[in-house]
Design a protein around this motif. Structure first.
Motif, PDB file in Angstrom:
ATOM      1  N   THR A  11      39.951  39.162  45.967  1.00  0.00           N
ATOM      2  CA  THR A  11      38.532  39.194  46.048  1.00  0.00           C
ATOM      3  C   THR A  11      38.455  40.083  48.096  1.00  0.00           C
ATOM      4  O   THR A  11      37.081  40.027  47.946  1.00  0.00           O
ATOM      5  CB  THR A  11      37.700  37.646  46.473  1.00  0.00           C
ATOM      6  N   GLU A  12      39.389  40.781  48.192  1.00  0.00           N
ATOM      7  CA  GLU A  12      39.925  41.222  49.536  1.00  0.00           C
ATOM      8  C   GLU A  12      39.484  42.916  48.604  1.00  0.00           C
ATOM      9  O   GLU A  12      39.741  43.071  50.008  1.00  0.00           O
ATOM     10  CB  GLU A  12      40.607  40.716  50.746  1.00  0.00           C
ATOM     11  N   LEU A  26      30.952  31.901  31.985  1.00  0.00           N
ATOM     12  CA  LEU A  26      30.849  32.623  32.784  1.00  0.00           C
ATOM     13  C   LEU A  26      30.081  31.956  34.352  1.00  0.00           C
ATOM     14  O   LEU A  26      29.264  32.646  34.936  1.00  0.00           O
ATOM     15  CB  LEU A  26      29.257  33.608  32.739  1.00  0.00           C
ATOM     16  N   LEU A  27      29.967  30.310  34.182  1.00  0.00           N
ATOM     17  CA  LEU A  27      29.163  29.772  35.801  1.00  0.00           C
ATOM     18  C   LEU A  27      30.300  29.134  36.223  1.00  0.00           C
ATOM     19  O   LEU A  27      30.289  28.271  37.183  1.00  0.00           O
ATOM     20  CB  LEU A  27      28.528  28.700  35.032  1.00  0.00           C
ATOM     21  N   GLY A  28      31.667  30.183  36.953  1.00  0.00           N
ATOM     22  CA  GLY A  28      32.167  29.246  37.255  1.00  0.00           C
ATOM     23  C   GLY A  28      33.643  28.207  37.692  1.00  0.00           C
ATOM     24  O   GLY A  28      33.318  28.097  36.296  1.00  0.00           O
ATOM     25  N   GLY A  29      34.308  28.178  37.690  1.00  0.00           N
ATOM     26  CA  GLY A  29      35.449  26.952  37.660  1.00  0.00           C
ATOM     27  C   GLY A  29      36.404  27.071  38.717  1.00  0.00           C
ATOM     28  O   GLY A  29      36.411  27.507  39.696  1.00  0.00           O
ATOM     29  N   GLY A  30      37.595  27.289  38.068  1.00  0.00           N
ATOM     30  CA  GLY A  30      39.181  27.005  38.797  1.00  0.00           C
ATOM     31  C   GLY A  30      39.914  28.415  39.040  1.00  0.00           C
ATOM     32  O   GLY A  30      39.198  29.521  38.926  1.00  0.00           O
ATOM     33  N   GLY A  31      40.734  28.618  39.907  1.00  0.00           N
ATOM     34  CA  GLY A  31      41.740  29.353  39.952  1.00  0.00           C
ATOM     35  C   GLY A  31      40.711  31.046  40.279  1.00  0.00           C
ATOM     36  O   GLY A  31      40.290  30.896  41.258  1.00  0.00           O
ATOM     37  N   VAL A  32      41.506  32.160  39.611  1.00  0.00           N
ATOM     38  CA  VAL A  32      41.201  33.056  40.390  1.00  0.00           C
ATOM     39  C   VAL A  32      39.422  33.120  40.202  1.00  0.00           C
ATOM     40  O   VAL A  32      38.195  33.737  40.862  1.00  0.00           O
ATOM     41  CB  VAL A  32      41.006  34.525  39.653  1.00  0.00           C
TER      42      VAL A  32
END
Length: 172
Positions: A11-12, A26-32
Motif C-alpha cells: 500500500t506504500e 470485491l468488498l474487502g476482506g483480510g490480508g492484502v
C-alpha cells in the motif's frame, strides 16, 4: 521489462498500479485485500460496490482482473484479481497464472508503466509460496510488457521474499 522483489507494504509503493489479492465479492476482506481497502479509504469500497451493481453482479471470477482508482493510495490504480483457493479445491495452476497475466493485461489497458503484485493465493488461500513464486515469475515473463516497464513483487515476510527471489534467479 524489469522485475524486482521487495519485502514491504504494497500500500506504500510508488507505482502506477498495485494488484489486490481480492475475493470474488470485491468488498474487502483480510490480508492484502483488507490492507488495500483500509489504505485506499471508503471510496474504494464504493467503487467496488459500483462494479458489483453494474459490470460484475455475480462477482469477479477466479483468475480474472478489473481495475478501480487507487483513491488515497500512492498508486493511481488498484487492479483487483481473485486467486484460486487451494483449501477450497481450486488447484489449477493455470488459474493462478491467469491472475498475473490478466492483471498485466489490465495494466496495459491503463497504460501503467509500473505494477506491484502481492503473493496471490499464498496466504489464507493456502497455496505453497514456492509454487506461487514460480508461477508468478513464469506468468509475468510470458506476456508482452506493452507499457509496463517495471514489475515489483511486494511481499510480506522473509520466507515469501526469499521464495520469489529464488524463483526469479531460477528463471534467469
Amino acid at each position: 521489462m524489469r522485475i524486482s522483489v521487495v519485502e514491504g507494504d504494497i500500500t506504500e509503493r510508488q507505482v502506477d498500479a498495485i494488484v489486490n489479492a481480492a475475493n470474488s465479492s470485491l468488498l474487502g476482506g483480510g490480508g492484502v485485500d483488507g490492507a488495500i481497502h483500509r489504505a485506499a479509504g471508503p471510496e474504494l469500497l464504493e467503487a467496488c460496490r459500483e462494479l458489483r451493481r453494474t459490470r460484475l453482479p455475480a462477482g469477479l471470477p477466479v483468475g480474472d482482473a478489473v481495475a478501480t482508482q487507487g483513491f488515497r493510495l500512492p498508486a493511481r490504480w488498484v487492479i483487483h484479481t481473485v486467486g484460486p483457493n487451494w483449501n477450497a479445491g481450486q488447484r489449477d495452476r493455470a488459474l493462478l497464472a491467469s491472475c498475473f497475466t490478466q492483471s498485466l493485461a489490465v495494466a496495459r489497458e491503463l497504460r501503467a508503466g509500473s505494477v506491484a503484485f502481492p503473493a496471490i493465493s499464498a496466504g489464507i488461500y493456502g497455496w505453497d509460496r514456492d509454487e506461487v513464486a514460480a508461477t508468478a515469475i513464469e506468468a509475468v515473463r510470458s506476456v508482452k510488457p506493452g507499457s509496463v516497464e517495471l514489475i515489483e513483487f511486494v511481499l510480506f515476510g522473509d520466507a515469501t521474499a526469499a521464495a520469489f527471489t529464488a524463483a526469479l534467479h531460477r528463471a534467469g
